[in-house]
Design a protein around this motif. Structure first.
Motif, PDB file in Angstrom:
ATOM      1  N   LEU A  45       0.826  -1.209   0.000  1.00  0.00           N
ATOM      2  CA  LEU A  45       0.000   0.000   0.000  1.00  0.00           C
ATOM      3  C   LEU A  45       0.857   1.255   0.000  1.00  0.00           C
ATOM      4  CD1 LEU A  45      -2.877  -0.970   2.455  1.00  0.00           C
ATOM      5  CD2 LEU A  45      -3.047  -0.594  -0.010  1.00  0.00           C
ATOM      6  N   ALA A  46       1.937   1.250   0.761  1.00  0.00           N
ATOM      7  CA  ALA A  46       2.835   2.412   0.794  1.00  0.00           C
ATOM      8  C   ALA A  46       3.475   2.645  -0.571  1.00  0.00           C
ATOM      9  CB  ALA A  46       3.904   2.221   1.869  1.00  0.00           C
ATOM     10  N   ILE A  47       3.896   1.585  -1.231  1.00  0.00           N
ATOM     11  CA  ILE A  47       4.498   1.716  -2.558  1.00  0.00           C
ATOM     12  C   ILE A  47       3.450   2.165  -3.575  1.00  0.00           C
ATOM     13  CG2 ILE A  47       5.642   0.462  -4.434  1.00  0.00           C
ATOM     14  CD1 ILE A  47       7.434   1.082  -1.963  1.00  0.00           C
ATOM     15  N   ALA A  48       2.232   1.644  -3.478  1.00  0.00           N
ATOM     16  CA  ALA A  48       1.158   2.079  -4.379  1.00  0.00           C
ATOM     17  C   ALA A  48       0.864   3.565  -4.181  1.00  0.00           C
ATOM     18  CB  ALA A  48      -0.100   1.247  -4.140  1.00  0.00           C
ATOM     19  N   TRP A  49       0.832   4.009  -2.933  1.00  0.00           N
ATOM     20  CA  TRP A  49       0.624   5.432  -2.629  1.00  0.00           C
ATOM     21  C   TRP A  49       1.740   6.271  -3.235  1.00  0.00           C
ATOM     22  CZ3 TRP A  49       4.166   7.858   0.776  1.00  0.00           C
ATOM     23  CH2 TRP A  49       3.877   9.194   1.079  1.00  0.00           C
ATOM     24  N   ALA A  50       2.986   5.853  -3.042  1.00  0.00           N
ATOM     25  CA  ALA A  50       4.140   6.614  -3.531  1.00  0.00           C
ATOM     26  C   ALA A  50       4.161   6.699  -5.055  1.00  0.00           C
ATOM     27  CB  ALA A  50       5.433   5.978  -3.027  1.00  0.00           C
ATOM     28  N   SER A  51       3.740   5.631  -5.714  1.00  0.00           N
ATOM     29  CA  SER A  51       3.799   5.603  -7.175  1.00  0.00           C
ATOM     30  C   SER A  51       2.518   6.099  -7.831  1.00  0.00           C
ATOM     31  CB  SER A  51       4.119   4.186  -7.651  1.00  0.00           C
ATOM     32  OG  SER A  51       3.083   3.308  -7.292  1.00  0.00           O
ATOM     33  N   GLY A  52       1.509   6.414  -7.030  1.00  0.00           N
ATOM     34  CA  GLY A  52       0.242   6.892  -7.577  1.00  0.00           C
ATOM     35  C   GLY A  52      -0.584   5.787  -8.217  1.00  0.00           C
ATOM     36  N   ASN A  53      -0.398   4.548  -7.770  1.00  0.00           N
ATOM     37  CA  ASN A  53      -1.110   3.395  -8.316  1.00  0.00           C
ATOM     38  C   ASN A  53      -2.493   3.303  -7.671  1.00  0.00           C
ATOM     39  OD1 ASN A  53      -2.123   0.868  -8.981  1.00  0.00           O
ATOM     40  ND2 ASN A  53      -0.120  -0.116  -8.896  1.00  0.00           N
ATOM     41  N   GLN A  54      -3.450   3.993  -8.262  1.00  0.00           N
ATOM     42  CA  GLN A  54      -4.801   4.067  -7.714  1.00  0.00           C
ATOM     43  C   GLN A  54      -5.507   2.721  -7.720  1.00  0.00           C
ATOM     44  OE1 GLN A  54      -4.662   6.524  -5.894  1.00  0.00           O
ATOM     45  NE2 GLN A  54      -6.334   7.806  -6.567  1.00  0.00           N
TER      46      GLN A  54
END
Length: 101
Positions: free
Chosen positions: A7-16
């Motif tokens: 989730l943190a990596i998705a947040w950082a990369s903008g992976n909605q």
């Protein structure tokens, strides 16, 4: 704990897409600290992740391209899940940010 790091990596990369799959329809997301630059980080690192019952947290840092300020931002996320089952969705997130020059 892998879910929290993901989730943190998705947040950082903008992976909605990844975020939406793991969050309730209307999560409560509180943000403390400065806004991040409008550009994607060049590097995202999760240093640690822990979970206990309905709660979990992780911390790490984001590096940005040369010339972007801040050059690095430290983050910490605190997650609250709807229940303690492995398939539970996140209902609340508190995000804390600190800039480094």
């Amino acid at each position: 704990m892998a879910l929290v790091a993901d989730l943190a990596i998705a947040w950082a990369s903008g992976n909605q897409d990844t975020l939406e799959q793991s969050l309730v329809d209307a999560p409560s997301w509180h943000h403390f600290g400065p806004d991040l630059p409008a550009v994607a980080p060049t590097h995202a690192v999760v240093l640690g992740a822990i979970n206990h019952g309905r709660s979990a947290s992780c911390d790490g840092y984001l590096d940005f391209a040369e010339g972007v300020q801040p050059q690095r931002a430290r983050f910490s996320h605190v997650f609250t899940f709807t229940s303690m089952v492995k398939t539970a969705k996140v209902k609340e997130i508190r995000t804390y940010l600190v800039e480094e020059s």
